[in-house]
Design a protein around this motif. Structure first.
Motif, mmCIF file in Angstrom:
data_model
loop_
_atom_site.group_PDB
_atom_site.id
_atom_site.type_symbol
_atom_site.label_atom_id
_atom_site.label_comp_id
_atom_site.label_asym_id
_atom_site.label_seq_id
_atom_site.Cartn_x
_atom_site.Cartn_y
_atom_site.Cartn_z
ATOM 1 N N ARG A 334 0.819 -1.217 0.000
ATOM 2 C CA ARG A 334 0.000 0.000 0.000
ATOM 3 C C ARG A 334 0.849 1.261 0.000
ATOM 4 N NH1 ARG A 334 -4.081 -2.246 -2.014
ATOM 5 N NH2 ARG A 334 -5.055 -0.192 -1.825
ATOM 6 N N GLY A 335 2.178 1.082 0.113
ATOM 7 C CA GLY A 335 3.105 2.208 0.133
ATOM 8 C C GLY A 335 4.091 2.058 1.275
ATOM 9 N N GLY A 336 5.374 1.885 0.965
ATOM 10 C CA GLY A 336 6.401 1.782 1.986
ATOM 11 C C GLY A 336 6.478 0.448 2.680
ATOM 12 N N ALA A 337 5.828 -0.586 2.131
ATOM 13 C CA ALA A 337 5.872 -1.900 2.771
ATOM 14 C C ALA A 337 7.253 -2.527 2.631
ATOM 15 C CB ALA A 337 4.826 -2.817 2.154
ATOM 16 N N ARG A 338 7.580 -3.381 3.574
ATOM 17 C CA ARG A 338 8.771 -4.203 3.485
ATOM 18 C C ARG A 338 8.339 -5.638 3.203
ATOM 19 N NH1 ARG A 338 12.113 -4.223 8.394
ATOM 20 N NH2 ARG A 338 13.838 -4.693 6.982
ATOM 21 N N THR A 339 9.305 -6.475 2.875
ATOM 22 C CA THR A 339 8.992 -7.876 2.585
ATOM 23 C C THR A 339 8.299 -8.537 3.770
ATOM 24 O OG1 THR A 339 10.886 -8.033 1.103
ATOM 25 C CG2 THR A 339 9.975 -10.102 1.931
ATOM 26 N N GLU A 340 8.751 -8.244 4.991
ATOM 27 C CA GLU A 340 8.151 -8.870 6.166
ATOM 28 C C GLU A 340 6.688 -8.469 6.337
ATOM 29 O OE1 GLU A 340 8.420 -11.188 8.516
ATOM 30 O OE2 GLU A 340 10.052 -11.889 7.254
ATOM 31 N N ASP A 341 6.317 -7.275 5.876
ATOM 32 C CA ASP A 341 4.904 -6.885 5.908
ATOM 33 C C ASP A 341 4.079 -7.804 5.015
ATOM 34 O OD1 ASP A 341 5.653 -4.708 7.485
ATOM 35 O OD2 ASP A 341 5.849 -3.368 5.766
ATOM 36 N N ILE A 342 4.588 -8.038 3.813
ATOM 37 C CA ILE A 342 3.889 -8.911 2.872
ATOM 38 C C ILE A 342 3.768 -10.318 3.432
ATOM 39 C CG2 ILE A 342 3.962 -9.877 0.542
ATOM 40 C CD1 ILE A 342 3.526 -6.823 0.632
ATOM 41 N N LEU A 343 4.862 -10.820 3.995
ATOM 42 C CA LEU A 343 4.867 -12.179 4.521
ATOM 43 C C LEU A 343 3.968 -12.322 5.747
ATOM 44 C CD1 LEU A 343 8.664 -13.067 4.194
ATOM 45 C CD2 LEU A 343 6.790 -13.680 2.645
ATOM 46 N N ALA A 344 3.846 -11.255 6.527
ATOM 47 C CA ALA A 344 2.959 -11.314 7.698
ATOM 48 C C ALA A 344 1.512 -11.537 7.268
ATOM 49 C CB ALA A 344 3.076 -10.020 8.508
ATOM 50 N N ILE A 345 1.079 -10.825 6.227
ATOM 51 C CA ILE A 345 -0.267 -11.036 5.697
ATOM 52 C C ILE A 345 -0.394 -12.455 5.158
ATOM 53 C CG2 ILE A 345 -1.952 -10.294 3.981
ATOM 54 C CD1 ILE A 345 -1.500 -8.176 6.048
ATOM 55 N N ALA A 346 0.610 -12.888 4.395
ATOM 56 C CA ALA A 346 0.564 -14.223 3.790
ATOM 57 C C ALA A 346 0.443 -15.314 4.848
ATOM 58 C CB ALA A 346 1.814 -14.443 2.940
ATOM 59 N N ARG A 347 1.174 -15.157 5.942
ATOM 60 C CA ARG A 347 1.120 -16.168 7.009
ATOM 61 C C ARG A 347 -0.245 -16.184 7.679
ATOM 62 N NH1 ARG A 347 6.310 -13.576 8.548
ATOM 63 N NH2 ARG A 347 7.968 -14.774 7.528
ATOM 64 N N GLU A 348 -0.791 -14.996 7.945
ATOM 65 C CA GLU A 348 -2.111 -14.919 8.568
ATOM 66 C C GLU A 348 -3.159 -15.637 7.719
ATOM 67 O OE1 GLU A 348 -3.614 -13.253 11.379
ATOM 68 O OE2 GLU A 348 -1.578 -13.407 12.164
ATOM 69 N N VAL A 349 -3.134 -15.388 6.423
ATOM 70 C CA VAL A 349 -4.106 -15.997 5.516
ATOM 71 C C VAL A 349 -3.897 -17.505 5.445
ATOM 72 C CG1 VAL A 349 -4.843 -16.134 3.104
ATOM 73 C CG2 VAL A 349 -4.457 -13.900 4.170
ATOM 74 N N ARG A 350 -2.649 -17.921 5.242
ATOM 75 C CA ARG A 350 -2.367 -19.360 5.166
ATOM 76 C C ARG A 350 -2.825 -20.071 6.428
ATOM 77 N NH1 ARG A 350 3.628 -20.895 6.209
ATOM 78 N NH2 ARG A 350 2.853 -20.102 8.208
#
Length: 372
Positions: A334-350
């Motif tokens: 959404r702006g200024g995200a880091r890789t760990e931000d993306i992975l945090a969402i991915a883990r929550e969903v998984r």
């Protein structure tokens, strides 16, 4: 060939990732082979990048050589009414431009794959597909550099062992580093301005044709582009929903016994003796909605510490990363995200889908130096 240092954030559609220790741009087949051999001779880790649309790179970057494939152009080796057109495209050529050119040249077969970001050389690796079409249906051969044998090797379609979002090329790639580096791809396409049979129900409805019938290829391309844009799946600098890797998870393929445990309204499609499920349906029915994000400054700590009690972000603090606001399959910066931000969402969903249905979703993009 250009050597320089660069942040991988600027080379991916997700716009995350740390620096590359060494960055090389190769614009010809000879330059690609020379760059690969130089890295291998030096014992240097190697990451291959095309359009950067299907990769998630660690915040720490890549401690090796990142090779950007930038070869361009395509040529029709043959064209006749019986055999159709045999068209060879260079690995670094923009995929959507190539699709557009096939429509303009009245070469039919891949028009339903319009709007997919990335390079032509990446398409056979994961057998790119959309709207009922896969590149496996039209690829005749793939020319590669075999890093193990130090030789050019050309694969026929059968030898590539294509499967759902899979191929021999993908199976022999580890952490973004392939055994076989794609140099060019040969497509066998029919002649004519009518599309391949339309297999996707929503697309057929939009075109006003029955499933299995053909449509004008240019009209089909325009319709696909509109459909993808409505879902944030066509790159647009003004739309944060397009800052993603596309669908983050593949549709799971499970046994009939596992599929039978799902509610009757869960979408499912037979795949031989197995059943393909809808990842989007599983995500949505596990409680994740469009725009779902975690609370707080995600990358500052663990995913757990970033979550609010209900798993949603605070209304006054928009997350740096979230599911797309248009559909639940894409995870967006959404702006200024880091890789760990993306992975945090991915883990929550998984993890949420596992809790709800006992099914583990598999990520579609290549994870480089990071993991769920």
């Amino acid at each position: 060939m250009v050597n320089e240092q660069i942040s991988l954030r600027s080379l991916t559609t997700l716009e995350v990732g740390g620096p590359a220790r060494n960055y090389v741009v190769a614009a010809t087949e000879a330059e690609i082979i020379a760059a690969v051999r130089a890295a291998d001779d030096a014992g240097e880790p190697l990451l291959i990048l095309g359009g950067g649309s299907n990769v998630v790179v660690s915040d720490d970057g890549f401690a090796g050589t990142v090779l950007k494939i930038a070869s361009q152009g395509f040529v029709a080796n043959s064209e006749d009414s019986c055999g159709g057109a045999s068209v060879v495209v260079q690995a670094g050529h923009d995929w959507d431009d190539f699709v557009h050119q096939t429509v303009l040249h009245a070469w039919s077969g891949i028009e339903a794959l319009s709007g997919i970001p990335g390079s032509a050389g990446a398409t056979p690796v994961q057998n790119v597909g959309a709207y009922g079409c896969e590149v496996a249906q039209t690829i005749a051969a793939v020319r590669t550099w075999d890093r193990k044998k130090n030789a050019v090797h050309t694969f026929t379609n059968h030898e590539l062992k294509f499967g759902y979002r899979d191929s021999l090329l993908k199976a022999t790639t580890v952490n973004g580093s392939p055994r076989y580096v794609v140099l060019s791809v040969e497509f066998q396409l029919l002649l004519g301005r009518m599309s391949a049979p339309v297999k996707y129900a929503e697309l057929a409805r939009r075109l006003g044709v029955e499933v299995g019938k053909r449509a004008n290829s240019l009209e089909l391309r325009r319709t696909v582009l509109a459909l993808r844009a409505s879902k944030g799946m066509v790159l647009d600098p003004a739309d944060r929903d397009t800052f993603s890797t596309g669908s983050f998870y593949t549709n799971p393929v499970v046994s009939a016994e596992v599929a039978a445990t799902l509610p009757a309204d869960a979408p499912r499609w037979p795949v031989g003796d197995l059943v393909k499920l809808s990842a989007a349906w599983l995500i949505e029915h596990s409680g994740f909605t469009k725009g779902y994000g975690l609370a707080g400054e995600l990358a500052a700590g663990s995913a757990a510490s970033a979550s609010s009690s209900d798993g949603k972000h605070d209304a006054g603090t928009p997350p740096r990363a979230s599911l797309s606001t248009k559909h639940t399959l894409a995870i967006t910066n959404r702006g200024g995200a880091r890789t760990e931000d993306i992975l945090a969402i991915a883990r929550e969903v998984r993890d949420g889908v596992v809790r709800q249905f006992g099914i583990t979703l598999v990520p579609e993009p290549v994870l480089v130096g990071c993991a769920l």
